[in-house]
Design an enzyme around this catalytic site. Structure first.
Site, mmCIF file in Angstrom:
data_model
loop_
_atom_site.group_PDB
_atom_site.id
_atom_site.type_symbol
_atom_site.label_atom_id
_atom_site.label_comp_id
_atom_site.label_asym_id
_atom_site.label_seq_id
_atom_site.Cartn_x
_atom_site.Cartn_y
_atom_site.Cartn_z
ATOM 1 N N ASP A 1 -7.261 -3.942 -5.201
ATOM 2 C CA ASP A 1 -6.806 -2.651 -4.685
ATOM 3 C C ASP A 1 -5.384 -2.318 -5.148
ATOM 4 O O ASP A 1 -5.011 -1.144 -5.257
ATOM 5 C CB ASP A 1 -6.822 -2.639 -3.160
ATOM 6 N N ASP B 1 0.798 -1.227 0.000
ATOM 7 C CA ASP B 1 0.000 0.000 0.000
ATOM 8 C C ASP B 1 0.829 1.275 0.000
ATOM 9 O O ASP B 1 0.317 2.347 0.352
ATOM 10 C CB ASP B 1 -0.942 0.001 1.202
#
Length: 388
Positions: A169, A109
């Site tokens: 994602d 991330d």
């Protein structure tokens, strides 16, 4: 994320599409007042605004949490619109608060954590101190790419004994690597991003252009399982996951100009906008298989921002993308999604859903909903520059 300036080049294409419907100045004035309260409530730079707990108290997280970069990124967006120096100062402080995460190789991330704050800061100020931090962060992210599998590893494990899960994602972190490829001259960042996007396109998507949430890969790139984590079921379409994919493939087209990515983004947009369960206000339920349940304002905000960019790339549905994005932003700019001033733990938006099956962050504000909403407002303003 970054291409607000790019959108200005396409203003003329929108002159006949619609009158300006959203009072961007008013919405940024509201956002600034809310975030003044947020700053006052967060004197500790190790406690990052995230959401609201079931008892109504703020939910704050550490810098290692995947959302730690969004608050700084939102502060940069407020500075971008207002040009007020206090927002530049606040944005810099909260950006530097995640500096140590540049070395974090345990997460995929880093695009969210590093590029949202530092990338916006560098774009707006050209502060050279930000650049080496981002390049180190990109190197850390790239360590999670295995050439034999051809994808960037998301989590370190997944239920069922799988050790190489990849979530949709992850498409959102490729923009960071494209930036790093340009700035460093290291083509590896570019190449691994394309490989990841190609394998995700091939493996993650169903014939109806919806995406699975989690794919579990074997040692040679074989797909062992197609699973769910935050959606309703393995075969359902988790709404935020569809928005991540839409945004990610729109970025892929911007960065490569490969028409297959533009087609993929258009196909995903078609799934979202033509879905029979999409409500009239265009803010989706948390999963497209769960009409009547909680909404996810964050999915609407992400999709709106992506659709505005996608609309600038032409095609027969460009006007539909633009008008749908405007309708999403209009919905988010009023109740029930827009909070009351001074309420909602100082977040701008209400009614997002993080992880319903995990009984976490259900019908609450989420920091990234605010971030993509503000980004969408800036993109809308750029496309309507000069209009009354």
């Amino acid at each position: 994320m970054k291409k607000v300036i790019l959108l200005c080049l396409c203003v003329m294409a929108f002159s006949a599409w619609s009158q300006s419907k959203i009072d961007v100045k008013k919405e940024f004035e509201f956002a600034a007042k809310q975030y003044e309260g947020m700053l006052a409530a967060h004197p500790d730079l190790t406690q990052f605004p995230q959401s609201t707990l079931p008892d109504g108290s703020p939910r704050d997280m550490k810098s290692s949490w995947w959302c730690s970069g969004f608050f700084g990124g939102s502060l940069w967006y407020i500075y971008e619109y207002t040009k007020a120096p206090q927002w530049k100062e606040a944005a810099h402080k909260w950006t530097m608060a995640v500096e140590k995460e540049q070395y974090n190789t345990g997460t995929h991330d880093l695009g969210f954590m590093i590029y949202c704050p530092f990338g916006n800061g560098y774009r707006l100020t050209k502060n050279e101190a930000y650049k080496p931090i981002m390049l180190t962060g990109a190197k850390s992210l790239a360590t999670r790419f295995d050439p034999k599998r051809g994808v960037i590893k998301s989590w370190n494990s997944f239920k069922g004994g799988y050790d190489y899960p990849v979530i949709i994602d992850n498409m959102m972190n490729l923009e960071f690597l494209f930036w790093a490829a340009r700035e460093s001259g290291n083509k590896d960042f570019y190449n691994l991003s394309v490989t990841h996007a190609d394998n995700t396109l091939k493996n993650h998507y169903r014939p109806d252009h919806s995406a699975y949430h989690v794919l579990c890969y074997g040692p040679n790139g074989e797909v062992l399982a197609k699973k769910n984590h935050q959606g309703a079921a393995d075969e359902s379409a988790w709404s935020r996951g569809q928005a991540w994919g839409l945004y990610g493939y729109t970025v892929m087209y911007r960065e490569t100009k490969d028409p297959k990515y533009l087609q993929q983004a258009r196909d995903i947009a078609g799934f979202i906008l033509n879905n029979p369960t999409l409500p009239a206000d265009k803010i989706p339920y948390w999963d497209y298989s769960k009409p009547g349940e909680e909404r996810d304002a964050s999915a609407g905000a992400i999709a709106a921002s992506a659709l505005l960019e996608l609309s600038t790339y032409g095609g027969k549905d460009a006007k539909t993308y633009y008008n749908s994005a405007v309708q999403m932003l209009e919905s988010l700019s009023k109740p029930p999604y827009k909070a009351e001033l001074g309420k909602n733990n100082h977040f701008i938006l209400q009614h997002s859903t993080g992880h319903k099956l995990g009984n976490s962050e259900i019908d609450v504000p989420l920091v990234y909903a605010d971030y993509y909403y503000l980004e969408g407002l800036l993109r809308y303003a750029a496309l309507n520059k000069g209009k009354k």
